[in-house]
Design an enzyme around this catalytic site. Structure first.
Site, mmCIF file in Angstrom:
data_model
loop_
_atom_site.group_PDB
_atom_site.id
_atom_site.type_symbol
_atom_site.label_atom_id
_atom_site.label_comp_id
_atom_site.label_asym_id
_atom_site.label_seq_id
_atom_site.Cartn_x
_atom_site.Cartn_y
_atom_site.Cartn_z
ATOM 1 N N HIS A 1 -10.528 -1.909 -7.302
ATOM 2 C CA HIS A 1 -10.247 -0.817 -6.477
ATOM 3 C C HIS A 1 -9.383 0.464 -6.870
ATOM 4 C CE1 HIS A 1 -9.811 1.416 -2.742
ATOM 5 N NE2 HIS A 1 -8.587 1.240 -2.678
ATOM 6 N N ASP B 1 0.770 -1.201 -0.017
ATOM 7 C CA ASP B 1 -0.053 0.293 -0.106
ATOM 8 C C ASP B 1 0.961 1.244 0.114
ATOM 9 O OD1 ASP B 1 -2.486 1.348 0.010
ATOM 10 O OD2 ASP B 1 -3.106 0.756 1.852
HETATM 11 FE FE1 N7H Z 1 -7.206 2.168 -1.445
HETATM 12 N N1 N7H Z 1 -6.322 -2.616 -0.657
HETATM 13 O O1 N7H Z 1 -5.605 -3.191 0.009
HETATM 14 O O2 N7H Z 1 -6.975 -3.012 -1.395
HETATM 15 N N2 N7H Z 1 -5.711 0.852 -1.809
HETATM 16 N N3 N7H Z 1 -7.517 0.687 0.223
HETATM 17 N N4 N7H Z 1 -8.620 3.057 -0.542
HETATM 18 N N5 N7H Z 1 -6.852 3.612 -2.617
HETATM 19 C C1 N7H Z 1 -4.659 1.409 -2.909
HETATM 20 O O3 N7H Z 1 -1.540 2.536 -5.056
HETATM 21 C C2 N7H Z 1 -7.137 -0.634 0.228
HETATM 22 C C3 N7H Z 1 -9.388 3.140 0.538
HETATM 23 C C4 N7H Z 1 -7.522 4.857 -2.775
HETATM 24 O O4 N7H Z 1 -3.739 6.315 -7.584
HETATM 25 C C5 N7H Z 1 -4.066 0.318 -3.090
HETATM 26 O O5 N7H Z 1 -1.161 2.880 -2.899
HETATM 27 C C6 N7H Z 1 -7.909 -1.232 1.407
HETATM 28 C C7 N7H Z 1 -10.527 4.279 0.774
HETATM 29 C C8 N7H Z 1 -6.643 5.246 -3.874
HETATM 30 O O6 N7H Z 1 -3.861 4.280 -8.650
HETATM 31 C C9 N7H Z 1 -4.240 -0.791 -2.349
HETATM 32 C C10 N7H Z 1 -8.655 -0.176 1.969
HETATM 33 C C11 N7H Z 1 -10.053 5.036 -0.435
HETATM 34 C C12 N7H Z 1 -5.854 4.631 -4.453
HETATM 35 C C13 N7H Z 1 -5.467 -0.347 -1.515
HETATM 36 C C14 N7H Z 1 -8.551 1.084 1.183
HETATM 37 C C15 N7H Z 1 -9.091 4.565 -1.117
HETATM 38 C C16 N7H Z 1 -5.758 3.551 -3.520
HETATM 39 C C17 N7H Z 1 -2.805 0.034 -4.059
HETATM 40 C C18 N7H Z 1 -9.716 -0.324 3.298
HETATM 41 C C19 N7H Z 1 -10.702 6.249 -0.737
HETATM 42 C C20 N7H Z 1 -4.712 5.198 -5.281
HETATM 43 C C21 N7H Z 1 -1.385 0.571 -3.609
HETATM 44 C C22 N7H Z 1 -9.354 -1.211 4.141
HETATM 45 C C23 N7H Z 1 -12.169 6.576 -0.363
HETATM 46 C C24 N7H Z 1 -5.006 4.599 -6.709
HETATM 47 C C25 N7H Z 1 -1.304 2.191 -3.947
HETATM 48 C C26 N7H Z 1 -4.232 5.333 -7.892
HETATM 49 C C27 N7H Z 1 -4.859 2.545 -3.540
HETATM 50 C C28 N7H Z 1 -6.442 -1.072 -0.800
HETATM 51 C C29 N7H Z 1 -9.299 2.041 1.494
HETATM 52 C C30 N7H Z 1 -8.625 5.308 -2.134
HETATM 53 C C31 N7H Z 1 -3.667 -2.303 -2.132
HETATM 54 C C32 N7H Z 1 -7.938 -2.465 1.931
HETATM 55 C C33 N7H Z 1 -11.367 4.399 1.954
HETATM 56 C C34 N7H Z 1 -7.296 6.952 -4.346
#
Ligand code: N7H
Length: 500
Positions: free
Chosen positions: A363, A195
């Protein structure tokens, strides 16, 4: 990159903006929620804390130094720091008697629990099920963030803070600890994915962490031009609400409302305590993968958009066009794909417009569609956030007893993400991404389905995994157990509130 320069007679923005906007990047963090006894106690605490609040300039300098030491192969543990920041709620501004506070945006003043129906915090995620102190949001006046490289330093900083709270009769309502996961899981969240990779650069302040876009400062900080050239927080136009003209997943947000003068150099801070059901997620992958002709790992990458290593599932610009990144994690054969230069160097159009590599509801594609059209890169870049969260709770051990379907798991199974993000408008940032993108099955195109990771607004959400039809029926693996909206004022505003 044009550096942000101070206006004559005004403080240098870098010395005025709180440092976590840049990103503390610490292994240990504590989020402490507090209630002021009255205006005098609240002002007293701000006066006591103001000089120890980490500034953007300090965090930038420290992070540069840390990287320099790391790049020359030395133990970066030789440079350490402990940082403190603070952010206030609507009721916090009220008790402090902040002038013109009625000009702060309505969604902020009402708080996150009041947004539940809009953002899909229903059923198991409903505010009535939230843990303390979020089950009584009117009591929360501020959150103090402390962060350190070393857990002993964090405890020492917390002890100092406790003494300050006591001296001003400020009541601690509770705290949550976030920490980098140990060993091989370092940098990975609890489902196992790397992440904190894709973060926008802030024009004039930081470069993009991983060699991609630089976004106008006004998207994150009040008082600066946004992507469309409007100065954030100063244009007196109310933002359209859901259902009103101009509000829609494929539209850019309108300029934010006219905020009080003291909001300059501040930013809105969203905190969410998101519990993750790791066993449930793993079980789903192993039970469903064969039916769609994938391995459990491959299905996981389709839901997220990256391999667990962080390698993008989309083809990066440097890859051989015949290479199929969905077959096997490409970083096994070519570890350079995980370098800062390549890990974020991809787009979804034109080669993957139909989502055969990265489903359009995956996601990372839902939450940042990049150049995808609709909505177009110009619109995507009006809804960016600076993510500053950390995992909480114990690591998952295979063979754990089944996680209860609803209700709270025992403490030794309560794990997840303390999600946090900064933006100049909560409606255009967090709420928009959650509501209009993640929870909207018709975004970016009809029938794409819901974000399988963060959309909890319906039971058994549906996810289009091309070329499979009918769609996959997914589950709620992420449950909201609390959260609140805050405003992170500038350092000069903290002094102003403390003394006036
Ligand atoms: Fe997410 N996951 O493990 O699946 N997220 N996220 N997120 N997220 C990202 O690029 C995760 C949550 C965004 O620019 C990665 O850093 C989990 C909320 C955005 O390409 C992974 C949870 C919100 C991005 C996860 C969670 C977002 C992003 C890839 C909750 C907004 C960048 C690693 C438990 C409302 C997208 C990375 C881009 C990336 C996960 C929450 C948003 C692995 C498990 C609540 C904007």
């Amino acid at each position: 990159m044009t550096p942000i320069t101070p206006n004559p007679g005004q403080p240098d923005p870098l010395d005025n903006i709180q440092g976590n906007l840049i990103g503390f990047n610490k292994d240990h963090q504590r989020f402490i929620f507090v209630q002021f006894p009255d205006a005098v106690g609240g002002k007293g605490l701000l006066a006591d804390l103001a000089s120890s609040i980490a500034r953007a300039s300090e965090v930038l300098e420290f992070n540069d130094l840390f990287k320099k030491v790391q790049d020359r192969g030395a133990d970066a543990g030789t440079v350490e720091a402990t940082w403190t920041n603070i952010a206030l709620t609507g009721p916090g501004l009220e008790i402090l008697g902040a002038p013109d506070r009625e000009r702060m945006p309505e969604e902020f003043r009402q708080g996150m629990a009041a947004a539940a129906a809009r953002i899909g915090d229903v059923e198991d995620s409903a505010p009535t099920t939230w843990v303390a102190p979020f089950n009584n949001p009117a009591l929360i006046h501020a959150v103090v963030l402390i962060a350190a490289d070393d857990p002993d330093d964090l405890e020492a900083c917390y002890a100092g803070l406790q003494a300050k709270l006591q001296a001003r009769n400020v009541h601690e309502l509770g705290h949550f600890d976030g920490a980098t996961r140990p060993g091989a899981n370092r940098g990975h969240e609890h489902f196992g994915f790397k992440d904190g990779i894709s973060q926008p650069g802030i024009a004039g302040l930081t470069k993009s962490s991983k060699g991609r876009d630089e976004i106008a400062t006004g998207e994150f900080v009040i008082g600066y031009p946004d992507q469309d050239g409007n100065v954030s927080g100063t244009t007196p136009a109310p933002a359209p609400q859901p259902g009103q003209p101009g509000y829609g997943p494929n539209n850019p947000p309108p300029p934010a409302a006219g905020l009080p003068e003291w909001a300059k150099d501040g930013s809105f801070y969203v905190f969410r305590r998101l519990r993750q059901n790791v066993q449930g997620f793993n079980d789903f992958l192993s039970q469903q993968a064969a039916a769609v002709g994938l391995s459990p790992d491959q299905l996981g990458t389709k839901l997220v958009g990256r391999w667990k290593s962080g390698a993008p599932l989309e083809r990066t610009r440097t890859q051989d066009p015949n290479f199929d990144p969905t077959a096997v994690d490409p970083s096994i054969a070519d570890p350079s794909i995980l370098s800062d230069e390549h890990i974020n160097d991809f787009d979804y159009e034109p080669q993957d417009a139909d989502g055969h590599l990265v489903p359009r509801a995956a996601h990372i594609r839902k939450t940042n569609p990049r150049s995808e059209d609709p909505p177009t890169e110009a619109v995507s870049n009006r809804h960016r956030i600076l993510r500053r969260g950390a995992p909480y709770g114990p690591d998952f051990s295979p063979g754990e007893p089944a996680y209860p379907g609803s209700g709270s798991p025992p403490d030794n199974q309560d794990r997840g993400l303390l999600f946090a993000c900064y933006q100049a408008s909560i409606l255009a940032g967090f709420e928009f991404i959650q509501q209009s993108w993640a929870n909207t099955p018709g975004f970016p195109q009809a029938d794409d389905g819901r974000d399988p990771i963060i959309s909890q607004d319906v039971n058994n959400p549906d996810f289009h995994l091309p070329p499979h039809d009918p769609h996959l029926v997914t589950q709620r693996w992420v449950i909201t157990t609390g959260g609140e909206y805050f405003f992170s004022p500038s350092i000069s505003t903290l002094h102003l509130f403390a003394t006036s």
